[in-house]
Design an enzyme around this catalytic site. Structure first.
Site, PDB file in Angstrom:
ATOM      1  N   LYS A  71       0.803  -1.230   0.000  1.00 37.13           N
ATOM      2  CA  LYS A  71       0.000   0.000   0.000  1.00 37.13           C
ATOM      3  C   LYS A  71       0.836   1.281   0.000  1.00 37.13           C
ATOM      4  O   LYS A  71       0.416   2.297  -0.547  1.00 37.13           O
ATOM      5  CB  LYS A  71      -0.945   0.001   1.217  1.00 37.13           C
ATOM      6  N   ASP A 108     -10.035   4.178   1.982  1.00 36.98           N
ATOM      7  CA  ASP A 108     -10.303   3.648   3.334  1.00 36.98           C
ATOM      8  C   ASP A 108     -11.041   4.661   4.206  1.00 36.98           C
ATOM      9  O   ASP A 108     -11.966   4.302   4.940  1.00 36.98           O
ATOM     10  CB  ASP A 108      -8.999   3.253   4.033  1.00 36.98           C
TER      11      ASP A 108
HETATM   12  P1  NAP Z   1      -0.726  -1.899  11.288  1.00 39.62           P
HETATM   13  O1  NAP Z   1      -0.249  -0.768  10.456  1.00 39.62           O
HETATM   14  O2  NAP Z   1       0.119  -3.123  11.437  1.00 39.62           O
HETATM   15  O3  NAP Z   1      -1.051  -1.314  12.764  1.00 39.62           O
HETATM   16  C1  NAP Z   1      -1.373  -2.176  13.820  1.00 39.62           C
HETATM   17  C2  NAP Z   1      -1.778  -1.329  15.029  1.00 39.62           C
HETATM   18  O4  NAP Z   1      -2.136  -2.240  16.089  1.00 39.62           O
HETATM   19  C3  NAP Z   1      -0.658  -0.447  15.570  1.00 39.62           C
HETATM   20  O5  NAP Z   1      -1.206   0.691  16.160  1.00 39.62           O
HETATM   21  C4  NAP Z   1      -0.041  -1.382  16.641  1.00 39.62           C
HETATM   22  O6  NAP Z   1       0.691  -0.701  17.627  1.00 39.62           O
HETATM   23  C5  NAP Z   1      -1.303  -1.970  17.214  1.00 39.62           C
HETATM   24  N1  NAP Z   1      -1.007  -3.211  17.951  1.00 39.62           N
HETATM   25  C6  NAP Z   1      -0.706  -4.426  17.431  1.00 39.62           C
HETATM   26  N2  NAP Z   1      -0.484  -5.315  18.435  1.00 39.62           N
HETATM   27  C7  NAP Z   1      -0.644  -4.638  19.593  1.00 39.62           C
HETATM   28  C8  NAP Z   1      -0.555  -5.001  20.976  1.00 39.62           C
HETATM   29  N3  NAP Z   1      -0.239  -6.265  21.342  1.00 39.62           N
HETATM   30  N4  NAP Z   1      -0.787  -4.052  21.911  1.00 39.62           N
HETATM   31  C9  NAP Z   1      -1.105  -2.785  21.542  1.00 39.62           C
HETATM   32  N5  NAP Z   1      -1.218  -2.370  20.262  1.00 39.62           N
HETATM   33  C10 NAP Z   1      -0.980  -3.302  19.302  1.00 39.62           C
HETATM   34  O7  NAP Z   1      -2.135  -2.439  10.751  1.00 39.62           O
HETATM   35  P2  NAP Z   1      -3.303  -1.613  10.012  1.00 39.62           P
HETATM   36  O8  NAP Z   1      -3.178  -1.785   8.555  1.00 39.62           O
HETATM   37  O9  NAP Z   1      -3.331  -0.252  10.585  1.00 39.62           O
HETATM   38  O10 NAP Z   1      -4.596  -2.460  10.456  1.00 39.62           O
HETATM   39  C11 NAP Z   1      -5.056  -2.435  11.795  1.00 39.62           C
HETATM   40  C12 NAP Z   1      -6.318  -3.268  11.926  1.00 39.62           C
HETATM   41  O11 NAP Z   1      -7.360  -2.697  11.162  1.00 39.62           O
HETATM   42  C13 NAP Z   1      -6.156  -4.712  11.394  1.00 39.62           C
HETATM   43  O12 NAP Z   1      -6.860  -5.583  12.235  1.00 39.62           O
HETATM   44  C14 NAP Z   1      -6.826  -4.659  10.024  1.00 39.62           C
HETATM   45  O13 NAP Z   1      -7.342  -5.911   9.638  1.00 39.62           O
HETATM   46  C15 NAP Z   1      -7.933  -3.662  10.291  1.00 39.62           C
HETATM   47  N6  NAP Z   1      -8.385  -2.951   9.075  1.00 39.62           N
HETATM   48  C16 NAP Z   1      -9.720  -3.032   8.763  1.00 39.62           C
HETATM   49  C17 NAP Z   1     -10.204  -2.345   7.674  1.00 39.62           C
HETATM   50  C18 NAP Z   1     -11.675  -2.437   7.354  1.00 39.62           C
HETATM   51  O14 NAP Z   1     -12.042  -2.168   6.212  1.00 39.62           O
HETATM   52  N7  NAP Z   1     -12.521  -2.737   8.320  1.00 39.62           N
HETATM   53  C19 NAP Z   1      -9.338  -1.577   6.860  1.00 39.62           C
HETATM   54  C20 NAP Z   1      -7.992  -1.516   7.213  1.00 39.62           C
HETATM   55  C21 NAP Z   1      -7.520  -2.215   8.327  1.00 39.62           C
HETATM   56  P3  NAP Z   1       2.300  -0.523  17.467  1.00 39.62           P
HETATM   57  O15 NAP Z   1       2.508   0.647  16.559  1.00 39.62           O
HETATM   58  O16 NAP Z   1       2.766  -0.294  18.859  1.00 39.62           O
HETATM   59  O17 NAP Z   1       2.804  -1.827  16.880  1.00 39.62           O
END
Ligand code: NAP
Length: 279
Positions: A71, A108
């Site tokens: 992305k 998004d």
């Molecule tokens: P990402 O860039 O990998 O970010 C992950 C986030 O989760 C970061 O803020 C990370 O914090 C936090 N995190 C992960 N493990 C953690 C833990 N053990 N304790 C505290 N914080 C934790 O992923 P993303 O692309 O932003 O996606 C995030 C979520 O949104 C995913 O579940 C994805 O499937 C979902 N999503 C859904 C849609 C939809 O259309 N509904 C669209 C996009 C994404 P750190 O920075 O500290 O690692």
């Protein structure tokens, strides 16, 4: 190039890609609207992206969705990047234009807002601060969209605090960074509460920030949609919030791409949800 008419092709590129729900969603819309076209998942390695982008339009592709891990990289390979994709720093929708140029957008944030408007029509983002848990890639789209629709303040906390600090420099003084350890304190007076972390997703640790300070009447939404009703949403609802699950965001972010590629604005409704859930 051939000069006979071809079926329009679109697809999603990422790695891995087998888990993606996008083929089920676009496949359902293609069948529903009787459109003769195809939507194909493709596992493409980072090193192969430039060649794939050169060849796919020549093979009949009219555009693509882009997912993890491409992305961000894709912005450097596109010819035209929309302002919102540039601000977010990532694109999820490509259009292969007839003039050969590649147009990159990020839908998004629009999908996030459309989901809330559809499922909580009384929601007023300007009524109070928005709370954002997490500062990953999806949070950037959410914060940009919340500012665009008039949230007066964005309170953000992330386990890795420097990632949240970047939001203040990128999105401006409306963004207030809080400590993850005290993230529950951000809830006081908030009109909108969003979990953008992957916590609570099937196979991931549970979301454990206490929600006692949630304002009854606030709107709470989770980007995680597996499971559909996360522990975060269950607790938010128990605290008096109106809750909206994250599946609708996935459906709404897909609609603009489908319309551009296949020429028909698709409906996001219960039948669409069921088609994706049962796939
Ligand atoms: P990402 O860039 O990998 O970010 C992950 C986030 O989760 C970061 O803020 C990370 O914090 C936090 N995190 C992960 N493990 C953690 C833990 N053990 N304790 C505290 N914080 C934790 O992923 P993303 O692309 O932003 O996606 C995030 C979520 O949104 C995913 O579940 C994805 O499937 C979902 N999503 C859904 C849609 C939809 O259309 N509904 C669209 C996009 C994404 P750190 O920075 O500290 O690692």
């Amino acid at each position: 190039m051939t000069d006979h008419p071809r079926l329009p092709l679109a697809g999603v590129i990422g790695s891995p890609i087998a888990h993606s729900r996008s083929p089920a969603l676009h496949g359902y819309w293609l069948r529903r609207y009787g459109i003769k076209g195809h939507y194909i998942p493709m596992d493409i390695a980072q090193a192969d992206l430039p060649e794939a982008l050169r060849l796919l339009p020549r093979m009949g592709f009219v555009g693509l969705n882009v997912t993890i891990p491409h992305k961000e990289t894709i912005l450097g390979l596109a010819d035209i990047v929309t302002d919102r994709a540039a601000l977010i720093g990532a694109a999820n929708t490509l259009i292969f234009r007839k003039d050969g140029r590649i147009h990159a957008d990020n839908t998004d944030g629009a999908g996030f807002i459309a989901n809330l408007r559809q499922n909580a029509p009384q929601w007023n983002p300007a009524a109070g601060p928005a709370v954002v848990f997490g500062a990953g890639g999806a949070a950037r789209a959410v914060v940009a969209a919340l500012i665009e629709v008039g949230a007066p303040e964005i309170r953000i906390a992330n386990r890795t605090r420097p990632r949240a600090e970047v939001f203040r420099s990128d999105f401006g003084a409306k963004v207030m960074v809080h400590d993850w350890i005290q993230a529950g304190n951000m809830l006081e007076g908030a009109a909108t509460v969003v979990n953008t972390t992957s916590l609570g997703m099937t196979g991931k640790p549970e979301f454990r920030v206490p929600l006692d300070a949630m304002e009854p009447g606030a709107l709470a939404t989770d980007l995680v949609y597996t499971p559909l009703k996360t522990q975060f949403l269950i607790e938010a609802e128990a605290a008096g919030a109106t809750v909206v699950d994250g599946l609708g965001m996935l459906l709404h972010q897909a609609a603009p791409g489908f319309e551009r590629w296949f020429g028909h604005r698709p409906e996001v409704d219960e039948a669409t949800r069921q088609a994706v859930l049962s796939a």
